[in-house]
Scaffold this active site. Structure first.
Site, short mmCIF file in Angstrom:
data_model
loop_
_atom_site.label_atom_id
_atom_site.label_comp_id
_atom_site.label_asym_id
_atom_site.label_seq_id
_atom_site.Cartn_x
_atom_site.Cartn_y
_atom_site.Cartn_z
N ASP A 152 0.86 -1.18 0.00
CA ASP A 152 0.00 0.00 0.00
C ASP A 152 0.90 1.24 0.00
OD1 ASP A 152 -2.69 1.21 0.39
OD2 ASP A 152 -1.75 2.01 2.19
N SER A 153 0.31 2.36 -0.38
CA SER A 153 1.05 3.63 -0.34
C SER A 153 1.47 3.99 1.08
CB SER A 153 0.18 4.74 -0.92
OG SER A 153 -1.04 4.81 -0.22
N TYR B 118 -0.20 8.34 -2.55
CA TYR B 118 -0.05 8.16 -3.99
C TYR B 118 -1.17 8.89 -4.76
CZ TYR B 118 3.25 4.15 -3.47
OH TYR B 118 4.31 3.31 -3.20
N GLY B 119 -2.30 9.09 -4.11
CA GLY B 119 -3.52 9.54 -4.80
C GLY B 119 -3.47 10.95 -5.37
N CYS C 198 -3.80 -0.75 -2.20
CA CYS C 198 -4.05 0.67 -2.52
C CYS C 198 -4.90 0.79 -3.78
CB CYS C 198 -2.70 1.34 -2.72
SG CYS C 198 -2.78 3.04 -3.28
N ASN C 199 -6.03 1.49 -3.68
CA ASN C 199 -6.89 1.68 -4.85
C ASN C 199 -6.18 2.43 -5.97
OD1 ASN C 199 -10.11 1.17 -4.21
ND2 ASN C 199 -8.91 1.52 -2.37
N THR C 200 -5.41 3.45 -5.62
CA THR C 200 -4.71 4.25 -6.63
C THR C 200 -3.70 3.40 -7.39
OG1 THR C 200 -5.00 6.26 -5.31
CG2 THR C 200 -3.27 6.29 -6.97
N GLU D 259 -5.91 10.48 8.26
CA GLU D 259 -4.51 10.26 8.72
C GLU D 259 -4.22 11.03 10.00
OE1 GLU D 259 -1.35 9.07 7.09
OE2 GLU D 259 -2.43 7.91 5.59
N CYS E 75 -11.07 4.03 -1.51
CA CYS E 75 -9.76 4.35 -0.94
C CYS E 75 -9.69 3.64 0.40
CB CYS E 75 -9.62 5.87 -0.76
SG CYS E 75 -8.12 6.34 0.12
N THR E 76 -8.55 3.08 0.72
CA THR E 76 -8.41 2.26 1.93
C THR E 76 -8.68 3.04 3.22
OG1 THR E 76 -6.06 2.76 2.03
CG2 THR E 76 -6.70 0.74 0.89
N HIS E 77 -8.64 4.37 3.14
CA HIS E 77 -8.86 5.18 4.35
C HIS E 77 -10.33 5.31 4.71
CE1 HIS E 77 -4.76 6.34 3.61
NE2 HIS E 77 -4.73 7.14 4.64
#
Lengths: 249, 249
Positions: free
Chosen positions: B9-10, B41-42, B72-74, B148, B178-180
């Site tokens: 992941d980023s 990364y996004g 990571c989706n991006t 974050e 997005c993982t967040h």
């Protein structure tokens, strides 16, 4: 080639420092490096910040700059010694200049990234020239990403600023210890009426030995998305003129 | 050594995917890499995202993983082809699984980083399995930095979510691209009552061929600050157990 100064930053925020340098030295040739592939620095560890800053400085030295300015407060706070050791041209940081802007003030606030505030570098420099002052510091990590997203006015940034600077009530002087913050000075001013805001880039430009060398500016970025020009010009407060190129560090 | 899957992941957000994998396969040995020195990364360009993702995948291959998951989706959106070409073990991405979670829905919303939404990958995958659906996409770049910073409840995140998903009214299903975002699912749900939220990590875990191999997990990060454990455990929803080490890519 004309003599020139190399200015580096974690990203585009350092263009607020370029803006101040250009006000004072309109003919100063500038080579700018923004490490936009790895921005932000202010959330990272000292070790990583030092490594990235030295890589930026070495790139500028390779471009034959005569002087180097570390525009980024976070890199200034952690990597000034490393940068000076890594390159053979003279280097400037912004922290000590920001601290000088507090002269004569007894109640001083400092806001910056988590890394900058964690370094304690602003307190150190303020105490040198202003030993009796009461200093309050606060990391304000929400502000950088909001500004980067263009949130420079309106409800959301007002709420985030209010939350971030709640502890600064009573400060006579507030150091904007991150290159992004000058852009939201009006929002901060609204919440701390009467406070004197210090922009370290402006303080640096006042004392820094520039030269009206003339010559085309060059801008290098480690990443360029389709919105970088818009964001760059927000920080620069005008048109981005000169060569712009993507590079790898 | 026990067989294992490499997940990259980023940064730390990918731990929401690890959480789902562990729910389904509690004994699955995992080697995780978070590129915390270069997160997010996004906000970056496709070229940089591809380069970083391939570096992550190669690191995991060097650790002898048997499979790779791009959490990571991006990175999933831009670099799945590059990752598959760069490594010799099978790889999975999360976009196509997220899309499958919209089955049966006629009004679908997708939120993600600027890069993920800009790629159009979710629309592509949704149209394959749900051709008649009406799809609305929105980049919601404010949400990652707020999460974050631990802003997962309260006025500020509610205002930011409200602003970010204003265009999603009427959606029956919303992909949290997005993982967040799973961490702020309750805030999103409050503003879109009745919507079905799709967590691509959960959809992946449902179909993915895990194994209860046993063995100690390993976590690698390109940066580790003094708050990474707290943030990691927010995403993981539990204790970070196993070896943790800082590495350079």
């Amino acid at each position: 080639m004309n003599r020139c100064v190399g200015v580096f930053d974690s990203g585009l925020g350092g263009l607020t420092v370029v803006k101040e340098l250009k006000k004072k030295w309109p003919g100063q040739r500038i080579i700018y490096l923004g490490d936009t592939a790895r921005v932000p620095y202010g959330t990272r560890s000292p070790e990583v910040i030092k490594k990235f800053a030295v890589e930026c400085a070495r790139f500028l030295e390779g471009k034959k700059v005569d002087k180097i300015i570390i525009a980024c407060n976070t890199a200034s706070a952690y990597a000034f010694g490393e940068v000076r050791a890594a390159v053979s041209v003279p280097a400037w940081e912004v922290i000590s200049y920001g601290a000088k802007g507090t002269r004569g003030s007894k109640k001083i606030g400092v806001i910056g990234t988590r890394a900058t505030i964690g370094s304690g570098r602003y307190e150190e420099e303020i105490k040198k020239i202003n030993p009796g002052a009461e200093i309050k510091s606060a990391a304000t990590p929400l502000l950088v990403p909001l500004v980067e997203e263009g949130e420079t006015s309106g409800d959301l940034i007002e709420m985030a600023v209010g939350k971030s600077i709640a502890g600064m009530a009573g400060a006579e002087t507030l150091i904007l210890g991150c290159t992004h913050y000058p852009v939201i000075a009006p929002v901060i001013k609204k919440q701390l009426p009467g406070v004197k805001l210090v922009n370290p880039g402006e303080e640096l430009a006042r004392e820094w030995p520039g030269e009206n060398t003339g010559g085309e500016d060059e801008y290098y970025f480690t990443d360029m998305t389709d919105r970088y020009v818009r964001v760059a010009e927000m920080f620069l407060g005008g048109k981005l003129t000169g060569k712009a190129e993507r590079i790898q560090l």
